[in-house]
Scaffold this motif. Structure first.
Motif, short mmCIF file in Angstrom:
data_model
loop_
_atom_site.label_atom_id
_atom_site.label_comp_id
_atom_site.label_asym_id
_atom_site.label_seq_id
_atom_site.Cartn_x
_atom_site.Cartn_y
_atom_site.Cartn_z
N UNK A 86 -13.12 -3.48 36.07
CA UNK A 86 -13.34 -3.27 34.64
C UNK A 86 -14.66 -3.95 34.28
N UNK A 87 -15.35 -3.43 33.30
CA UNK A 87 -16.72 -3.89 33.03
C UNK A 87 -16.77 -5.32 32.51
N UNK A 111 -18.27 5.11 34.48
CA UNK A 111 -18.73 5.97 33.39
C UNK A 111 -19.44 5.14 32.32
N UNK A 112 -18.89 3.99 31.99
CA UNK A 112 -19.49 3.14 30.96
C UNK A 112 -20.89 2.69 31.36
N UNK A 129 -23.18 5.50 30.87
CA UNK A 129 -23.41 5.70 29.43
C UNK A 129 -24.47 4.75 28.91
N UNK A 130 -24.36 3.47 29.29
CA UNK A 130 -25.35 2.48 28.84
C UNK A 130 -26.73 2.81 29.40
N UNK A 131 -26.77 3.29 30.64
CA UNK A 131 -28.03 3.69 31.25
C UNK A 131 -28.68 4.83 30.46
N UNK A 132 -27.87 5.78 30.04
CA UNK A 132 -28.37 6.93 29.29
C UNK A 132 -28.94 6.51 27.93
N UNK A 191 -16.22 1.83 27.58
CA UNK A 191 -17.43 2.05 26.79
C UNK A 191 -17.67 0.91 25.82
N UNK A 192 -16.64 0.54 25.05
CA UNK A 192 -16.84 -0.48 24.02
C UNK A 192 -17.02 -1.87 24.63
#
Length: 323
Positions: A25-26, A151-152, A155-158, A184-185
């Motif tokens: 988990x991130x 995925x998160x 997303x942050x990279x994008x 994501x959050x």
């Protein structure tokens, strides 16, 4: 041939070693470690785009266990390992002895003798934690019922690529407080992104995830808004993000969910509330006409295919770091 300056830059990044670390988990990573992974992903992406061969994982094997169907996860991990010089081995959970009742602990110990890391895409997050507990090699969560860390990171990279920064960016997520939303959050809050989450009542983020998001935001200086009002979340947003309303495993609830989420569609009216230069994001696969209109996802603000591509680069950064 590798450009010497590019290689030196990347090796400098690699000095912040995360070798051997699990990716479950991130929020098990600090904001600094997440930033390092993003910079590493940018560097690896530049190398690949410029045709620079860099293969730090020669002779390494990634075992990939799939209990859930996948397009982006399987292809991006396989291609990523190939580009880094290693081998990715696909294993269906049903075809392993796990499918016949072998304990996860035994599987973890056996596979640790064969491969250098395991990526697993499955239903129960508790199973992934158990796998990590008994494995002596890095375990990477390719998706569980609670989290989707890879995925998160993509997303942050994008967002970083398109906005040039993360700190202070206003990101609105509309829809189900699911595994994608959770990761994501957590990533956004750790990196200073303003988090706005609008969910129907009964479909909010897990309490533990919501509280952890607030703690991370307090450290980074970010703001967190958790609401049931999609217009409040979307107003002035730099990023609009949504996901499917019915995730895998919840198909029996589809009809109920269609009604519950009807007001949370990212459509042209919602898009007008956001900043004119906002990004529209979706982890895919998408259901046009449900959580998002075709006009939005196929419109000029959509970066969903950049997002999909960045799964490759973000995961390469993870693989290179932990293996």
């Amino acid at each position: 041939m590798m450009n010497v300056k590019i290689l030196e830059h990347y090796q400098k990044l690699q000095s912040q070693s995360l070798k051997g670390k699990d990716v479950l988990r991130v929020d098990e990573f600090t904001g600094e470690e997440l930033s390092y992974l993003l910079q590493s992903a940018l560097q690896l992406k530049e190398m690949q785009k410029n045709g620079h061969l860099y293969q730090p994982l020669k002779g390494k094997t990634l075992g990939m266990i799939f209990d859930k169907a996948s397009t982006r996860t399987r292809v991006s991990f396989e291609v990523g390992m190939y580009q880094l010089g290693g081998l990715a081995m696909f294993m269906s959970g049903k075809e392993l002895q796990l499918g016949r009742g072998e304990p996860i602990s035994d599987t973890a110990k056996v596979l640790s003798r064969y491969v250098d890391a395991i990526m697993i895409r499955t239903y129960s997050h508790a199973d992934v934690e158990l796998l990590a507990e008994h494995a002596s090699i890095p375990i990477i969560n390719g998706l569980t019922d609670r989290f989707h860390p890879c995925q998160a990171l993509a997303d942050m990279l994008t967002i970083l690529e398109h906005k040039g920064k993360l700190e202070g960016v206003k990101m609105a997520y509309l829809g189900d407080g699911n595994n994608v939303a959770a990761s994501l959050v957590l990533a956004a809050a750790a990196l200073g992104v303003e988090v706005r989450v609008a969910t129907p009542k009964g479909y909010e983020l897990e309490v533990e995830v919501a509280e952890q998001t607030k703690l991370l935001a307090a450290k980074s200086g970010a703001k967190v808004i958790l609401t049931n009002d999609p217009q409040e979340a979307s107003s002035g947003a730099d990023v609009l993000y949504t996901d499917v309303w019915t995730s895998m495993g919840f198909e029996a609830e589809n009809e109920i969910r269609m009604k519950a989420f009807a007001d949370y569609q990212v459509n042209e009216q919602i898009a007008k509330l956001a900043d004119p230069d906002h990004l529209f994001m979706h982890c895919l696969p998408a259901h046009r006409g449900e959580e998002v209109t075709a006009g939005v996802i196929d419109g000029p603000n959509s970066v969903v295919f950049d997002q999909a591509e960045n799964r490759l680069h973000a995961q390469k950064a993870i693989l290179a770091a932990v293996m």
